[in-house]
Design an enzyme around this catalytic site. Structure first.
Site, PDB file in Angstrom:
ATOM      1  N   ASN A 148      18.861   4.804   4.839  1.00 46.14           N
ATOM      2  CA  ASN A 148      18.094   5.296   6.032  1.00 46.14           C
ATOM      3  C   ASN A 148      16.592   5.740   5.750  1.00 46.14           C
ATOM      4  OD1 ASN A 148      20.039   7.050   5.095  1.00 46.14           O
ATOM      5  ND2 ASN A 148      18.728   8.652   6.347  1.00 46.14           N
ATOM      6  N   GLN A 176      22.222   2.339  10.329  1.00 43.93           N
ATOM      7  CA  GLN A 176      21.159   1.919  10.322  1.00 43.93           C
ATOM      8  C   GLN A 176      20.859   0.475  10.780  1.00 43.93           C
ATOM      9  OE1 GLN A 176      18.111   3.387  10.478  1.00 43.93           O
ATOM     10  NE2 GLN A 176      18.764   5.504  10.242  1.00 43.93           N
ATOM     11  N   SER A 196      26.314   3.918  15.519  1.00 38.57           N
ATOM     12  CA  SER A 196      25.793   5.072  16.509  1.00 38.57           C
ATOM     13  C   SER A 196      24.875   4.257  17.652  1.00 38.57           C
ATOM     14  CB  SER A 196      25.006   5.784  15.486  1.00 38.57           C
ATOM     15  OG  SER A 196      24.156   7.049  16.374  1.00 38.57           O
ATOM     16  N   GLY A 197      25.263   4.667  18.792  1.00 33.60           N
ATOM     17  CA  GLY A 197      24.397   3.851  19.899  1.00 33.60           C
ATOM     18  C   GLY A 197      22.906   4.264  19.707  1.00 33.60           C
ATOM     19  N   THR A 234      38.111  13.330  26.926  1.00 36.27           N
ATOM     20  CA  THR A 234      37.888  12.281  28.222  1.00 36.27           C
ATOM     21  C   THR A 234      36.964  11.335  27.722  1.00 36.27           C
ATOM     22  OG1 THR A 234      38.753  14.086  29.547  1.00 36.27           O
ATOM     23  CG2 THR A 234      37.344  12.562  30.590  1.00 36.27           C
ATOM     24  N   CYS A 321      13.508  17.486   2.561  1.00 37.23           N
ATOM     25  CA  CYS A 321      14.863  17.636   3.184  1.00 37.23           C
ATOM     26  C   CYS A 321      14.909  18.334   4.479  1.00 37.23           C
ATOM     27  CB  CYS A 321      15.766  18.539   2.267  1.00 37.23           C
ATOM     28  SG  CYS A 321      16.201  17.693   0.738  1.00 37.23           S
TER      29      CYS A 321
END
Ligand code: PLP
Length: 375
Positions: A148, A176, A196-197, A234, A321
């Site tokens: 990334n 990524q 990941s969306g 849910t 970082c």
């Protein structure tokens, strides 16, 4: 404002947003209920699973919805360790995302051994390096699809083959890469894959974990029977639908997006070279389209980021970082980048919405800023 930090997150696709709306307003039913009002959410859940599976060459039942890349990574690393009473080893690399690294540190604290492979200067974990460390006592190998910070794409198919030859399972954090390069889980041979969306123009807080049929996967969350009793809670139907629409749209135009982004990348590197400002690009030969890690020796990455921010341009620094700690990032340390270059590193990540004018402005601002800064 010019947004050039698409590796951090991406803009929600408009069609994905439109597709989400009904599930937030009128069709708000709980997909687990037996009455007819739950029929449509249930159907949307199944259809979204099918769409996502087809985008990565998987079967629908191999896709488990999660709250994002972090959860998918935690699930595999911890779930795999906790199902193993023999305490076999996990092998990963020293430049993974913290979702993997900190999960590995957590299992180490509980007595599960972890081996951290060093990538080469080019940002690649070689199959030979893995071959040299793997033993019959290795349970899981986890190597990211693309880094990334520097974008380097790993030889996943070859690494996976080494793992399997030695009786270990293979996970790749493809957060990524999914939606940006073609991914076929069968071709790669991986057992687990995280996505990941919000990295492919879907909504935030939603992702998925691919788990190959027949491979044991421990339940992650205890509670209700959702996700085949493996991940209770849910289902967020709106986010799941939005993620599926966004992924399908990105995958349907993957080549078109790639060539647009690669032409912007070429323009940026060419124009920057033409300014005469000396720089180094990190990440080796094959990098994610548009992910450009640049180092300016003797400069401060933070200062470049803040000056570009003042010029209305969002980029990221590859050298810190966090905003307080100005240490060199674990990724740049892993590739053993000279500290003068490492401190002056920024990450520009272009996406499908960027234009040639954006690139012109980014290069002009960079040249101005880097030219002015004191060493
Ligand atoms: N893995 C990689 C390689 C990432 O780049 C990121 C996000 O930056 C994550 C995992 C975490 O994903 P999420 O933000 O969906 O939790």
């Amino acid at each position: 404002m010019i947004y050039a930090d698409n590796a951090a997150t991406t803009k929600l696709d408009k069609e994905a947003f439109e597709a989400m709306k009904p599930w937030l307003l009128d069709e708000f039913g709980n997909a687990s209920q037996p009455y007819s009002f739950a029929r449509n959410p249930k159907k949307a859940l199944a259809e979204s699973r099918e769409i996502i599976a087809s985008c990565i060459g998987a079967k629908p039942e191999e896709v488990f919805f999660t709250a994002g890349g972090t959860e998918s990574d935690n699930w595999v690393i911890k779930g795999s360790a906790f199902s193993d009473s023999d305490h076999l080893a996990t092998i990963t690399s020293s430049f993974e995302h913290h979702a993997v690294l900190h999960s590995c540190e957590a299992i180490e604290r509980l007595g599960y051994p972890v081996v951290y492979l060093a990538p080469g200067y080019n940002g690649i974990v070689s199959p030979e390096t893995l071959e040299g460390c793997i033993t019959p006592n290795t349970r899981l190998v986890s190597i990211m699809y693309a880094n990334n910070e520097i974008g380097s794409i790993q030889p996943i198919k070859e690494l996976c083959a080494v793992a399997h030859r030695n009786g270990a399972l293979f996970h790749t954090d493809a957060v990524q890469a999914v939606g940006h390069v073609c991914i076929d889980v069968d071709d790669l041979g991986v057992d687990f894959l995280s996505a990941s969306g919000h990295k492919f123009n879907g909504p935030k807080g939603i992702g998925f974990l691919y788990c190959r049929t027949g491979v044991e996967l421990q339940p992650y969350m205890d509670g209700g029977a959702q996700e085949k009793r493996h991940r209770a809670g849910t289902e967020n139907i709106a986010a799941i639908v939005g993620m599926a629409v966004a992924l399908k749209r990105n995958c349907d135009s993957i080549e078109e997006n790639k060539s647009h982004i690669l032409s912007l990348e070429k323009q940026l590197l060419g124009a920057l070279s033409a300014t005469g400002v000396p720089f180094k690009r990190n990440g080796g030969e094959e990098t994610l389209p548009g992910l450009i890690s640049l180092s300016f020796s003797g400069y401060s990455g933070e200062a470049i980021l803040h000056r570009l921010d003042l010029a209305g341009i969002c980029i990221s620094t590859g050298s810190a970082c966090d905003s307080v700690n100005t240490e060199i990032s674990h990724v740049l340390r892993a590739i053993r980048l000279d500290s003068g270059y490492a401190k002056g590193t920024v990450r520009i990540s272009l996406g499908k919405n960027n234009t040639a004018e954006d690139v012109e402005r980014i290069v002009a601002a960079l040249a101005r800023v880097v030219g002015k800064q004191s060493h």
